[in-house]
Design a protein around this motif. Structure first.
Motif: not given
Ligand SMILES: [Mg+2]
Ligand SMILES: Nc1ncnc2c1ncn2[C@@H]1O[C@H](COP(=O)(O)OP(=O)(O)OP(=O)(O)O)[C@@H](O)[C@H]1O
Length: 411
Positions: A49-51, A148-151
Motif C-alpha cells: 500500500k505505502s509503496w 494518514m497511514d497505518n490507520l
Molecule cells: Mg504501509
C-alpha cells in the motif's frame, strides 16, 4: 549491487528500480486523488500500500505529507501528528491545545463568532488551521494530499477515530475547504464502513470517503517481474527456466505478498551467493528453511498448536490443515474442505462430513486461532497469510504412509 539494496522487505521509500507496476490499482488511486472525495486504501500488511501511493503521488506531481497514525496513538492526538507532519522543522509551536481540552478542534470551530475575521488570523490558536495553511502555502497550486497511514493503530480508540471523523467533516467547512486538502487514509485490512462503524457520525464520514479496490498480493506475472529484476540487478546469471521456477515457487509460498517475496528472495540470494551465484532446485529448499526461521516463527507455533491438538482425531485434523494449504481462494467453508479431502486422501474419507465443521470451528477459537469465521456467510479465512505460507512450506505427505507430516524446524 548489495543484496540488501535490491531485496528490501521493509523499506519506506520506493526503490524505482524494483517497483513492479500495478496498473489497475495505480489508476484507481490516481483518479480518486483527482476526484472530489477523500480516498481510502486498504489491504493486508506488506501488500504494498505505502509503496503504491508514494509511487502514484510522486508520478502525478502531487504535493503530499504523511502522518503516521501510530504516532497519533502514542501521543493520544490525531491533531498533534497532523501538525508534526505538516509543519516542517519538527517541534510544533506550543499552543497549549494539548493540555487544554477546551481548545479542541470542535470547540474552536464551534466558535461561530470567529467566522467573520480574516482567514489567516481567524483561528490563531487553532493548531490544525495553522498546519493546513502552511501545507497549502507550500503546495502552491498543486494538489495537496495529507496521507494518514497505518490507520489500524488508532482503529480501536473511539476517541481518536472520533477526532479523525471530526477532522474529515471539518475539511468541508468553507474556512478549511479553502485549503483544498485531500486525505488519503491507508490501513489494514478493513473497508471504510468497518473503520468508522463506531464513530458517532459514521454516515457523513463514509459519504466523504471513496474506498479503493483492496490492495491484495501480486499475481504470478508481477512476482515474476520482481524476481527477474532483482536477480538481474544482482548480476546472477539465471536461465529463463530457473527464473520461472523461482518465481512460481516464491509466488506459491508467499501468496504474492510483496514484502514476503522480497524476504524470500533475499534469503535465496544469500544461498546463491554462497554458491557463487549458481542455482539449483535444492537451494529453494534451503531458502524455504531460512525464510521460515526468520519471519514465520510465530506462524509455525500457531500451526503446530493446531496440529498437536488432542481435541479431535489428529490425523483428520492434520489433513484439514494440509487441505487448507492447497486452497486457492481466500475464503472457504466446510464443503470446500470436504471436497479437497476427497481428492487428497481418497483412502481415508467416509461418507459423513468427517467432523470437518467441528474441526474448522475449533481452529477459529482459543488463544491462537488459525482461522476466523465470517458470521454472515459461515465462511472461514486464514487469519494471517503467513500461516498459509507456513502450512505450504512445512507440511508434506509422507510418500509411504500418506500421512500428513511436518518438516522439523527448530523454532
Ligand atoms: Mg504501509
Ligand atoms: N510494487 C512493488 N514492487 C516491488 N516491491 C514492492 C512493491 N510494493 C511493495 N513492495 C515491497 O514490499 C514491501 C512492503 O510494502 P509496503 O510497505 O508498501 O506495504 P504496506 O501494505 O504499506 O504494509 P503495512 O500495512 O505493513 O504498512 C516494501 O518494502 C517493498 O520491498
Amino acid at each position: 549491487m548489495e543484496i540488501t539494496a535490491v531485496f528490501t522487505p521493509r523499506r519506506s521509500d520506493v526503490n524505482h528500480d524494483m517497483y513492479v507496476p500495478r496498473l489497475d490499482l495505480e489508476r484507481a488511486v490516481s483518479r480518486s486523488i483527482a476526484g472530489s472525495m477523500h480516498s481510502l486504501i486498504f489491504g493486508e500488511s506488506g501488500n504494498g500500500k505505502s509503496w503504491m501511493y508514494k509511487k502514484v503521488l510522486e508520478q502525478d506531481g502531487v504535493h503530499y505529507a504523511v502522518a503516521n497514525c501510530a504516532n497519533a496513538s502514542r501521543f493520544k492526538s490525531v491533531t498533534n501528528e497532523i501538525r508534526a507532519s505538516l509543519i516542517p522543522g519538527g517541534t510544533p509551536k506550543r499552543t497549549g491545545y494539548t493540555e487544554n481540552k477546551e481548545a479542541s478542534v470542535k470547540a474552536v470551530v464551534a466558535e461561530g463568532k470567529l467566522t467573520h475575521q480574516n482567514q489567516f488570523t481567524l483561528l490563531p490558536e487553532e493548531p490544525l488551521f495553522e498546519a493546513f495553511a502552511a501545507f497549502r502555502s507550500r503546495a502552491g497550486n498543486k494538489t495537496a494530499v495529507l496521507v494518514m497511514d497505518n490507520l489500524e493503530s488508532i482503529f480501536k480508540s473511539t476517541e481518536l477515530m472520533d477526532e479523525l471523523a471530526d477532522i474529515i467533516i471539518l475539511l468541508d467547512d468553507s474556512r478549511y475547504a479553502a485549503f483544498r486538502i485531500k486525505l488519503l487514509i491507508v490501513g489494514i485490512p478493513n473497508g471504510t464502513l468497518e473503520y468508522f462503524a463506531k464513530t458517532k457520525n459514521m454516515e457523513s464520514v463514509a459519504n466523504r470517503i471513496e474506498e479503493l479496490p483492496k490492495v491484495s498480493g501480486m499475481d504470478l506475472a508481477q512476482v515474476t517481474t520482481l524476481v527477474k529484476r532483482g536477480f538481474h540487478l544482482l548480476g546472477f546469471k539465471l536461465s529463463p527456466a530457473d527464473l520461472q521456477s523461482i518465481a512460481l515457487h516464491a509466488h506459491h509460498i508467499t501468496l504474492g505478498v510483496p514484502q514476503r517475496v522480497h524476504e524470500y528472495c533475499e534469503k535465496l540470494a544469500y544461498v546463491m551467493d554462497d554458491h557463487k551465484g549458481g542455482f539449483t532446485a535444492e537451494m529453494l529448499r534451503k531458502a524455504d528453511h531460512e525464510w521460515l526461521q526468520i519471519g514465520l516463527r510465530q506462524a509455525y507455533t500457531v500451526m503446530e498448536s493446531h496440529l498437536n491438538s488432542k481435541r479431535t482425531s489428529i490425523a483428520r485434523r492434520n489433513q484439514v490443515i494440509f487441505a487448507i494449504g492447497k486452497i486457492k481462494s481466500h475464503q472457504f467453508d466446510s464443503n470446500t474442505i470436504v471436497a479437497r479431502l476427497r481428492e487428497l486422501f481418497p483412502d481415508t474419507v467416509t461418507d459423513s462430513g468427517m467432523g470437518v465443521s467441528t474441526i474448522l470451528s475449533e481452529m477459529a477459537t482459543g488463544d491462537s486461532p488459525l482461522l476466523t469465521k465470517n458470521p454472515k456467510t459461515n465462511e472461514y479465512r486464514v487469519i494471517d497469510p503467513r500461516y498459509i505460507m507456513c502450512i505450504r512450506v512445512a507440511l508434506f505427505l509422507d510418500p509411504h504412509t500418506q500421512a500428513v507430516t511436518k518438516r522439523l524446524f527448530s523454532t
